[in-house]
Design a protein around this motif. Structure first.
Motif, mmCIF file in Angstrom:
data_model
loop_
_atom_site.group_PDB
_atom_site.id
_atom_site.type_symbol
_atom_site.label_atom_id
_atom_site.label_comp_id
_atom_site.label_asym_id
_atom_site.label_seq_id
_atom_site.Cartn_x
_atom_site.Cartn_y
_atom_site.Cartn_z
ATOM 1 N N TYR A 28 18.344 -22.807 -55.728
ATOM 2 C CA TYR A 28 17.191 -21.989 -56.124
ATOM 3 C C TYR A 28 17.120 -21.883 -57.646
ATOM 4 C CZ TYR A 28 16.808 -20.683 -51.232
ATOM 5 O OH TYR A 28 16.665 -20.721 -49.873
ATOM 6 N N GLY A 29 17.526 -22.962 -58.311
ATOM 7 C CA GLY A 29 17.426 -22.992 -59.779
ATOM 8 C C GLY A 29 18.278 -21.933 -60.462
ATOM 9 N N PHE A 30 19.379 -21.534 -59.832
ATOM 10 C CA PHE A 30 20.294 -20.525 -60.369
ATOM 11 C C PHE A 30 19.638 -19.166 -60.574
ATOM 12 C CE2 PHE A 30 22.336 -24.523 -61.688
ATOM 13 C CZ PHE A 30 23.569 -24.338 -61.074
ATOM 14 N N VAL A 31 18.425 -19.011 -60.029
ATOM 15 C CA VAL A 31 17.785 -17.691 -60.123
ATOM 16 C C VAL A 31 18.648 -16.615 -59.473
ATOM 17 C CG1 VAL A 31 15.732 -16.344 -59.512
ATOM 18 C CG2 VAL A 31 15.480 -18.695 -60.291
ATOM 19 N N PRO A 32 19.296 -16.908 -58.298
ATOM 20 C CA PRO A 32 20.130 -15.876 -57.682
ATOM 21 C C PRO A 32 21.291 -15.402 -58.558
ATOM 22 C CG PRO A 32 19.668 -17.608 -56.097
ATOM 23 C CD PRO A 32 19.175 -18.091 -57.435
ATOM 24 N N LEU A 33 21.689 -16.217 -59.532
ATOM 25 C CA LEU A 33 22.763 -15.813 -60.440
ATOM 26 C C LEU A 33 22.210 -14.952 -61.580
ATOM 27 C CD1 LEU A 33 25.770 -16.119 -61.217
ATOM 28 C CD2 LEU A 33 25.159 -18.188 -62.459
ATOM 29 N N VAL A 34 21.031 -15.307 -62.058
ATOM 30 C CA VAL A 34 20.430 -14.604 -63.195
ATOM 31 C C VAL A 34 19.837 -13.259 -62.763
ATOM 32 C CG1 VAL A 34 18.679 -14.775 -65.011
ATOM 33 C CG2 VAL A 34 19.939 -16.824 -64.294
ATOM 34 N N LEU A 35 19.256 -13.256 -61.547
ATOM 35 C CA LEU A 35 18.517 -12.083 -61.079
ATOM 36 C C LEU A 35 19.334 -10.783 -61.088
ATOM 37 C CD1 LEU A 35 15.590 -11.811 -60.293
ATOM 38 C CD2 LEU A 35 16.207 -12.271 -57.927
ATOM 39 N N PRO A 36 20.577 -10.778 -60.519
ATOM 40 C CA PRO A 36 21.311 -9.510 -60.507
ATOM 41 C C PRO A 36 21.677 -9.030 -61.909
ATOM 42 C CG PRO A 36 22.692 -11.291 -59.681
ATOM 43 C CD PRO A 36 21.301 -11.830 -59.786
ATOM 44 N N VAL A 37 21.912 -9.977 -62.827
ATOM 45 C CA VAL A 37 22.231 -9.579 -64.201
ATOM 46 C C VAL A 37 21.014 -8.885 -64.819
ATOM 47 C CG1 VAL A 37 22.881 -10.410 -66.489
ATOM 48 C CG2 VAL A 37 23.880 -11.466 -64.443
ATOM 49 N N LEU A 38 19.839 -9.500 -64.646
ATOM 50 C CA LEU A 38 18.612 -8.873 -65.146
ATOM 51 C C LEU A 38 18.374 -7.531 -64.463
ATOM 52 C CD1 LEU A 38 16.148 -11.922 -65.310
ATOM 53 C CD2 LEU A 38 17.344 -10.796 -67.203
ATOM 54 N N GLY A 39 18.664 -7.484 -63.152
ATOM 55 C CA GLY A 39 18.455 -6.250 -62.396
ATOM 56 C C GLY A 39 19.311 -5.111 -62.938
ATOM 57 N N LEU A 40 20.597 -5.392 -63.188
ATOM 58 C CA LEU A 40 21.489 -4.341 -63.692
ATOM 59 C C LEU A 40 21.072 -3.915 -65.100
ATOM 60 C CD1 LEU A 40 24.959 -5.564 -62.370
ATOM 61 C CD2 LEU A 40 23.665 -3.570 -61.625
ATOM 62 N N LEU A 41 20.702 -4.898 -65.941
ATOM 63 C CA LEU A 41 20.258 -4.556 -67.299
ATOM 64 C C LEU A 41 19.008 -3.668 -67.241
ATOM 65 C CD1 LEU A 41 20.714 -7.969 -69.160
ATOM 66 C CD2 LEU A 41 22.020 -5.869 -69.511
ATOM 67 N N TRP A 42 18.108 -4.018 -66.329
ATOM 68 C CA TRP A 42 16.854 -3.270 -66.212
ATOM 69 C C TRP A 42 17.105 -1.853 -65.706
ATOM 70 C CZ3 TRP A 42 12.440 -2.584 -68.109
ATOM 71 C CH2 TRP A 42 11.404 -1.971 -67.402
ATOM 72 N N LEU A 43 18.026 -1.714 -64.736
ATOM 73 C CA LEU A 43 18.358 -0.382 -64.222
ATOM 74 C C LEU A 43 18.965 0.477 -65.335
ATOM 75 C CD1 LEU A 43 19.739 -1.356 -60.721
ATOM 76 C CD2 LEU A 43 17.903 0.291 -61.135
ATOM 77 N N ARG A 44 19.803 -0.144 -66.157
ATOM 78 C CA ARG A 44 20.415 0.610 -67.246
ATOM 79 C C ARG A 44 19.361 0.994 -68.288
ATOM 80 N NH1 ARG A 44 25.223 -1.357 -71.180
ATOM 81 N NH2 ARG A 44 23.459 -2.371 -72.161
ATOM 82 N N HIS A 45 18.497 0.008 -68.589
ATOM 83 C CA HIS A 45 17.468 0.233 -69.595
ATOM 84 C C HIS A 45 16.545 1.381 -69.201
ATOM 85 C CE1 HIS A 45 14.604 -0.881 -72.745
ATOM 86 N NE2 HIS A 45 13.650 -0.686 -71.849
ATOM 87 N N THR A 46 16.103 1.404 -67.943
ATOM 88 C CA THR A 46 15.167 2.442 -67.520
ATOM 89 C C THR A 46 15.862 3.796 -67.408
ATOM 90 O OG1 THR A 46 15.554 1.717 -65.251
ATOM 91 C CG2 THR A 46 13.550 0.952 -66.300
#
Lengths: 142, 117
Positions: free
Chosen positions: A120-138
């Motif tokens: 899946y184009g390594f999206v499954p690896l990038v997605l949780p990192v972005l998700g955690l950063l976004w949760l922290r940011h908000t």
């Protein structure tokens, strides 16, 4: 950045579904849908071929659904659900990715997380990192 | 599935999706243009599914029927629902997410070609 707290609104953590979160939730939704469909077909039609891989596919599907719902809704419960789901997702993609490369025999058929999500184009690896950063940011933008 | 039609659907979805993402990057939100683009994507998805239905009625069968039906339904529903939900966020990120929703049709079409056989 857009999507900040509007003047009349109660102060508190920013919504995880506005601004960049809208894009994140959409991508999570796509993964929830495709992972659920994939797991359902695998388990319904050929469970005996690779039980471990298909159970993990189903687990991944549940995790994506929980992450999507948690990020799309607001409130402390939703935030907790999203945080747990995204954390499990990150651990899952790292563990399953590593095992699938080290012991390919255990994975005769692929899961979303095989090879760190290379299918899946390594999206499954990038997605949780972005998700955690976004949760922290908000959370910090309270 | 007709290969040529599927490739046309992929191109339409890519052009509309990338175009909308371009508008998002430029922080523009021309609603009429967005509506035309998204209706075009939905029309492409609809034509493709209708053609597949005609083929099935004529006796052709996908290699993986259940999976194909799942993709076909998703190709009709996911892009418009995703795009509308995305656009309900007024930021450029909402616009960009609508572009991603349009791109979903090209991915689904590739998968539909694969499972058709």
């Amino acid at each position: 950045m857009e999507g900040g707290t509007s003047p009349g609104r109660r102060s508190g953590p920013a919504r995880t579904s506005s601004g960049p979160g809208r894009l994140l939730v959409l991508v999570y939704g796509i993964f929830a849908l495709s992972a659920t469909a994939r797991a359902a077909v695998q388990i319904a039609t050929k469970f005996d071929e690779a039980p471990l891989a298909y159970v993990l596919s189903a687990l991944a599907a549940v995790v994506y659904v929980c992450a999507t719902v948690g990020l799309a809704r607001s409130g402390p419960g939703a935030r907790r659900l999203a945080t747990v789901a995204v954390t499990v997702e990150l651990i899952g993609v790292l563990v399953v990715g590593t095992i699938s490369l080290a012991q390919p025999d255990d994975f005769p058929d692929a899961t979303v997380w095989s090879g760190y999500g290379e299918g899946y184009g390594f999206v499954p690896l990038v997605l949780p990192v972005l998700g955690l950063l976004w949760l922290r940011h908000t959370r910090e933008r309270a | 599935m007709i290969d040529g039609l599927a490739y046309a659907v992929i191109v339409v979805s890519l052009v509309v999706g990338v175009g909308i993402i371009g508008l998002a990057v430029a922080d523009r939100r021309p609603l009429t243009l967005l509506a035309y683009g998204l209706v075009t994507v939905e029309a492409a998805a609809l034509i493709q599914v209708l053609v597949a239905i005609v083929q099935v009625v004529r006796g052709e069968r996908p290699d993986e029927p259940a999976t194909f039906v799942g993709y076909a339904l998703t190709s009709l529903l996911a892009p418009p629902v995703g795009a509308l939900w995305a656009l309900s966020d007024k930021s450029r990120w909402g616009t960009g997410a609508a572009g991603v929703a349009a791109l979903v049709l090209s991915v689904l079409t590739v998968r539909m070609l694969q499972v058709w056989g």
